[in-house]
Design an enzyme around this catalytic site. Structure first.
Site, PDB file in Angstrom:
ATOM      1  CG  ASP A  11      -1.687   1.223   1.418  1.00 15.17           C
ATOM      2  OD1 ASP A  11      -2.374   1.627   0.469  1.00 15.17           O
ATOM      3  OD2 ASP A  11      -1.611   1.829   2.510  1.00 15.17           O
ATOM      4  CG  ASP A  13      -1.834   7.579   0.620  1.00 12.11           C
ATOM      5  OD1 ASP A  13      -1.088   8.565   0.576  1.00 12.11           O
ATOM      6  OD2 ASP A  13      -2.564   7.228  -0.335  1.00 12.11           O
ATOM      7  CE  LYS A 146      -5.176  -1.087  -1.167  1.00 11.46           C
ATOM      8  NZ  LYS A 146      -4.140  -0.230  -0.599  1.00 11.46           N
ATOM      9  CG  ASP A 171      -1.864   2.290   6.484  1.00 11.09           C
ATOM     10  OD1 ASP A 171      -2.648   3.106   7.013  1.00 11.09           O
ATOM     11  OD2 ASP A 171      -1.805   2.124   5.255  1.00 11.09           O
TER      12      ASP A 171
END
Length: 225
Positions: A11, A13, A146, A171
């Protein structure tokens, strides 16, 4: 028996770049512009999910009917506000070193982000990642974001590796759920604001603080040639 080599799907960010809270503030500005009141903590909990799910969340938590036109206005306002904050975005500790280590070791990796290229570009530049040379899959390139698995499936395909041999690094619970639906193992990082218990409940088999911590323990998760 041939040893299975691991590939990593990241991922962006909150995983490689420290940008989650800039996105939160950008969404708050977009919502305020439309007269929609939503607490900052509620926005943070939805960062990384698809736009359609974000709209459904707004409907549940505000009672407002979110039309496609309103959702598009919110998206554009968010992108504009994020561009104004993107100068503060930095790579997370160890992110560049981790990617350089994987490259030097010949371990394949790609980036798969729910962000569109218009908001992802500044983060990629901060990392020194060239999308013309490194597989980068953005929201623009898949049907669903997602927690649907499309982004990670597309990233594995770009690398030419079976998704079952890949490890997703993210995250948020949305990353981990998408990894499970893609049939990939996943690692959680605490650098986006989710807690270890949340990431583990979603399905992460290891949780580390940030990319630097993952690099330090890379051998534990099959990161070697």
């Amino acid at each position: 028996m041939d040893r299975i080599n691991t590939a990593f799907l990241f991922d962006l960010d909150g995983t490689l770049i420290d940008s989650v809270y800039q996105h939160v503030l950008a969404w708050q500005e977009a919502l305020d512009h439309e007269g929609i009141e939503l607490s900052v903590w509620r926005i943070h909990r939805k960062i990384g999910m698809s736009g359609g799910l974000f709209a459904n969340m707004l409907l549940r938590e505000t009672g407002l009917a979110i039309s496609p036109e309103l959702l598009e206005r919110l998206r554009r306002r968010h992108a504009e506000a994020f561009r104004g904050l993107s100068g503060r975005v930095r790579p997370l500790p160890g992110a560049q070193e981790l990617l350089s280590h994987l490259t030097a070791a010949g371990i394949p990796w790609a980036i798969a982000t729910s962000g569109r290229i218009e908001t992802a570009r500044s983060g990629l530049e901060a990392l020194g990642v060239d999308p013309d040379r490194v597989p980068v899959v953005t929201r623009d390139q898949v049907k669903y974001a997602k927690p649907d698995p499309d982004l990670f499936l597309a990233a594995a395909e770009r690398l030419g590796v079976p998704i079952e041999t890949a490890i997703v690094v993210g995250d948020s619970v949305w990353d981990i759920l998408a990894a499970r639906r893609a049939r990939a193992l996943s690692i959680g990082l605490l650098s986006g604001g989710y807690g270890q218990d949340e990431l583990e409940r979603a399905g992460a088999f290891r949780v580390y603080e940030d990319p630097a911590s993952l690099l330090e323990h890379l051998d534990e998760v099959g990161g070697r040639r």
